[in-house]
Design an enzyme around this catalytic site. Structure first.
Site, PDB file in Angstrom:
ATOM      1  N   GLU A   1      18.582  22.200  13.639  1.00 18.94           N
ATOM      2  CA  GLU A   1      18.130  22.667  14.940  1.00 18.94           C
ATOM      3  C   GLU A   1      16.596  22.710  14.992  1.00 18.94           C
ATOM      4  OE1 GLU A   1      19.157  22.998  17.816  1.00 18.94           O
ATOM      5  OE2 GLU A   1      17.916  24.492  18.804  1.00 18.94           O
TER       6      GLU A   1
ATOM      7  N   LYS B   1      14.475  20.630  17.727  1.00 15.01           N
ATOM      8  CA  LYS B   1      13.561  21.291  18.664  1.00 15.01           C
ATOM      9  C   LYS B   1      12.202  20.612  18.606  1.00 15.01           C
ATOM     10  CE  LYS B   1      15.359  23.109  20.567  1.00 15.01           C
ATOM     11  NZ  LYS B   1      16.661  23.487  21.022  1.00 15.01           N
TER      12      LYS B   1
ATOM     13  N   GLU C   1      12.340  17.125  20.234  1.00 13.33           N
ATOM     14  CA  GLU C   1      12.548  17.180  21.679  1.00 13.33           C
ATOM     15  C   GLU C   1      11.256  17.435  22.448  1.00 13.33           C
ATOM     16  OE1 GLU C   1      16.696  19.070  23.100  1.00 13.33           O
ATOM     17  OE2 GLU C   1      15.607  20.327  21.698  1.00 13.33           O
TER      18      GLU C   1
ATOM     19  N   TRP D   1      17.461  11.364  37.132  1.00 10.16           N
ATOM     20  CA  TRP D   1      17.338  11.022  35.709  1.00 10.16           C
ATOM     21  C   TRP D   1      18.077   9.692  35.597  1.00 10.16           C
ATOM     22  CZ3 TRP D   1      20.758  10.164  31.644  1.00 10.16           C
ATOM     23  CH2 TRP D   1      20.171  10.132  30.374  1.00 10.16           C
TER      24      TRP D   1
ATOM     25  N   CYS E   1      20.354  14.992  36.987  1.00  9.34           N
ATOM     26  CA  CYS E   1      20.128  14.709  38.393  1.00  9.34           C
ATOM     27  C   CYS E   1      20.418  15.975  39.169  1.00  9.34           C
ATOM     28  CB  CYS E   1      21.004  13.598  38.957  1.00  9.34           C
ATOM     29  SG  CYS E   1      20.539  11.969  38.452  1.00  9.34           S
TER      30      CYS E   1
ATOM     31  N   ASN F   1      25.039  11.810  41.664  1.00  3.27           N
ATOM     32  CA  ASN F   1      24.856  12.184  40.263  1.00  3.27           C
ATOM     33  C   ASN F   1      26.074  11.648  39.525  1.00  3.27           C
ATOM     34  OD1 ASN F   1      24.272  13.420  37.875  1.00  3.27           O
ATOM     35  ND2 ASN F   1      24.655  15.505  38.569  1.00  3.27           N
ATOM     36  N   GLY F   2      25.862  10.874  38.478  1.00  3.16           N
ATOM     37  CA  GLY F   2      26.992  10.324  37.728  1.00  3.16           C
ATOM     38  C   GLY F   2      26.807   8.827  37.513  1.00  3.16           C
TER      39      GLY F   2
ATOM     40  N   HIS G   1      18.991  12.576  -3.397  1.00  5.92           N
ATOM     41  CA  HIS G   1      19.868  11.413  -3.219  1.00  5.92           C
ATOM     42  C   HIS G   1      19.296  10.416  -2.205  1.00  5.92           C
ATOM     43  CE1 HIS G   1      22.850  13.293  -5.735  1.00  5.92           C
ATOM     44  NE2 HIS G   1      22.810  14.376  -4.994  1.00  5.92           N
TER      45      HIS G   1
ATOM     46  N   LYS H   1      18.098  18.527  31.494  1.00  8.14           N
ATOM     47  CA  LYS H   1      19.046  19.587  31.148  1.00  8.14           C
ATOM     48  C   LYS H   1      20.441  19.185  31.604  1.00  8.14           C
ATOM     49  CE  LYS H   1      19.028  23.957  29.663  1.00  8.14           C
ATOM     50  NZ  LYS H   1      18.634  24.197  28.262  1.00  8.14           N
TER      51      LYS H   1
ATOM     52  N   ARG I   1      16.702  19.285  35.889  1.00  9.81           N
ATOM     53  CA  ARG I   1      17.887  18.439  35.685  1.00  9.81           C
ATOM     54  C   ARG I   1      17.575  16.949  35.736  1.00  9.81           C
ATOM     55  NH1 ARG I   1      23.399  19.738  36.669  1.00  9.81           N
ATOM     56  NH2 ARG I   1      23.644  21.898  36.096  1.00  9.81           N
TER      57      ARG I   1
END
Ligand code: HGA
Length: 600
Positions: free
Chosen positions: A479, A483, A486, A74, A2, A98-99, A502, A595, A27
């Protein structure tokens, strides 16, 4: 997550708020909104589901004001919609938040029992009603009253038509920074929204409020004790927040890596003693020798970079080290040991789960270092010491240059700890030379972009992919898979190569390609047998390493075995980027993500 931006001053607030929202869109980008107090003292609000551009299109031509707040959302509570977008309004009051307000359900029920009709499904709306119902004469006191009733995290900005020249902002767990201008003031959740207007900023601490007017500000605690704040100067320039001709920030940031690594190394290598100097560690050699164990905490890519860091520390300094998701650590009542060195990793320095893990560690007397990009951020301030990445702002949601810079900082830290303990001068010299070679070698890998793009477009047609790596290659595989997921939304699963037989070997077929990280190290032969097992099941193999070993191969220049993983990451970043671009996705703003995860 946010974005919050606010303005009070003589200029029209709307263009400033809209510019700030555009800068903050990384954000959160499911909806956006503005509230301004017009010249005649009326409250004007516009909100729209979608991107900031959708809000811009919905703004009437004569929408102006001199005090105002803006938000990019967000969603955590209530779907993305016009009505759930912020600001939330109650009579003369408008609030952006925000929160997460954890007792929102109880507060909603109490408000409803008192006859208040809530318009949205958000947790945030209760704040507007609680502030509007306060009988306090000053807006700051009304906000204080409201905040005394809520449990949860917040960064908020509030306007009230009864106080048209005042903004009130407050912080608890979500960043708020004030920007000081010439007879005008700004506030935001992130300096990205301020750099165009001012260099002078003040970071609020948790539990602080500020009353902000065009000619200045005053800060105080939730229990009304005045606090004194010293402004600091932002060092990054405005251009760092522009895509500068690149199609996407992600691609720009991939290309910034040689320079970012150069900055991470800058002035830190010591050729006399073949070690690294890290100014802010606050750990003298005697204390460093007393460290019996290292525990690294981070979330997402920061966790994978931490896993690389743990391997580097174990290899170079011979201190047992491991990495754990901060989000798990904080919930499991961890045993905190006095001779363990804890290291928190976060690009933004605001990752809420990591911040809470740090606070828990500090409460239990643990020594915590921060490996952080954003200077002056909450985690940086909370730690006993640490190392900044100096990677410059990272705007794309998917981390690239911060990941690489974090790995480089861990290599420096491992070298530093190693040379205090048992790493020989010769090995120290070898690692110093390897680190110095990285920027040029990264630039060399970037020159293969066209080839990687062609392979990525081909791989993007598969529904799912497997990523494998052994020991040093394992965090790289994780990673790489992260990536790809995402930004391209292609399912990707990472496994240690050693675990393939396995379980996940059952998945291998011509429909499931495997990306295998196969450096030319002592485990190469083991990796080659694993590739044989995949091929025997007619699986397509793409290798990332130093030699052409797969059906398709991405090769990188050879460095030192301990540092090779840093280079092996780069082709996988380009692979993910180009797979997403080939599929036509909004690479910088992947669906459902944002982000800086400043919520729980
Ligand atoms: N809980 C609020 C704000 C969400 C948020 O801070 N996201 O990062 C909402 O859902 O609108």
């Amino acid at each position: 997550m946010c974005g919050i931006v606010a303005y009070v001053g003589p200029r029209d607030a709307v263009p400033i708020l809209m510019e700030g929202l555009t800068r903050l869109e990384y954000r959160g980008y499911d909806s956006a909104g503005l509230a301004v107090i017009g010249r005649s003292g009326d409250l004007r609000v516009r909100k729209a589901k979608g991107r900031v551009a959708d809000l811009a299109a919905a703004l009437p031509a004569r929408f102006k004001g001199r005090t105002g707040i803006g938000h990019t959302r967000w969603a955590t509570h209530g779907e993305p919609s016009d009505v759930n977008a912020h600001p939330h309004v109650s009579g003369p009051v408008a609030v952006v938040h925000n929160g997460i307000i954890e007792n929102a359900d109880e507060l909603r029920a109490e408000l409803e029992a008192d006859g208040v009709a809530l318009a949205s499904q958000t947790d945030s709306e209760v704040l507007a009603h609680l502030i509007a119902r306060s009988e306090a004469a000053e807006l700051e006191d009304a906000v204080r009253d409201a905040l005394s009733q809520v449990v949860g995290t917040y960064g908020i900005a509030v306007v009230d038509t009864r106080h048209p020249d005042t903004l009130v902002v407050a912080r608890n767990g979500s960043p708020v920074v004030l920007g000081i201008g010439e007879k005008e003031m700004f506030a935001a959740s992130d300096i990205a929204a301020l750099v165009r207007y001012t260099r002078q900023v003040v970071h609020l601490d948790d539990g602080e409020l500020a009353t902000v007017r065009a000619d200045g500000f005053r800060t105080s605690t939730l229990d009304a004790r005045a606090t004194s704040k010293k402004p600091s100067v932002i060092e990054t320039d405005e251009a760092a927040y522009d895509a500068e001709g690149y199609t996407h920030f992600m691609r720009k940031e991939i290309y910034e890596q040689p320079a970012a690594v150069e900055r991470a190394l800058g002035g830190r290598l010591d050729d006399r003693f073949h070690t690294a100097h890290l100014g802010g560690l606050n750990l003298d050699p005697r204390e460093a020798r007393g460290v019996r164990r290292v525990k690294i905490l981070g979330c997402g890519s920061a966790y994978y970079a931490g896993q690389m860091g743990a391997q580097l520390i174990e290899e170079l300094a011979r201190i047992p080290a491991d990495a754990e998701p901060a989000s798990e650590f904080r919930y499991r009542n961890p045993v905190v040991e006095p001779d363990t060195l804890y290291i928190a990793v976060s690009q933004s320095g605001e990752t809420y789960d990591t911040l809470v893990a740090v606070q828990e560690l500090r409460r239990k007397g643990g020594r915590v270092l921060g490996v952080v990009n954003a200077v002056g951020s909450a985690i940086a301030r909370e730690c006993d010491g640490g190392v900044y990445l100096h990677a410059g702002p990272e705007i794309a949601v998917a981390s690239t240059k911060a990941f690489t810079s974090t790995a480089v900082v861990f290599a420096l830290l491992a070298l530093h700890l190693g040379r205090i303990r048992d790493l020989s001068p010769a090995d120290g010299r070898r690692i110093c030379a390897g680190l110095r070679a990285l920027p040029g070698q990264i630039a060399e890998i970037l020159r293969q972009e066209d080839e990687i793009a062609a392979l990525a477009a081909d791989l993007a047609t598969y529904r799912s992919m497997l990523f494998i790596g052994r020991v040093r290659g394992w965090p790289i595989a994780r990673e790489g898979a992260q990536k790809l997921k995402e930004v391209s939304y292609v399912h990707a699963e990472a496994y240690p190569a050693s675990e393939l037989k396995h379980g996940p070997l059952a998945l291998v077929s011509p429909e499931l390609p495997t990306v295998a990280v196969v450096p030319d190290d002592e485990l190469r032969d083991k990796n080659l047998s694993t590739l044989g097992e995949i091929r025997a099941r007619r699986g397509r193999v793409i290798t990332v390493g130093h030699q052409e070993l797969g059906d398709d191969s991405l090769t990188v220049p050879k460095n030192e075995p301990e540092l090779d993983p840093i280079l092996l990451t780069i082709p996988l970043q380009l692979l993910a980027y180009h797979a997403a671009a080939a599929l036509g996705h909004d690479v910088d703003k992947p669906r459902n993500l944002a982000k800086s995860v400043t919520v729980e």
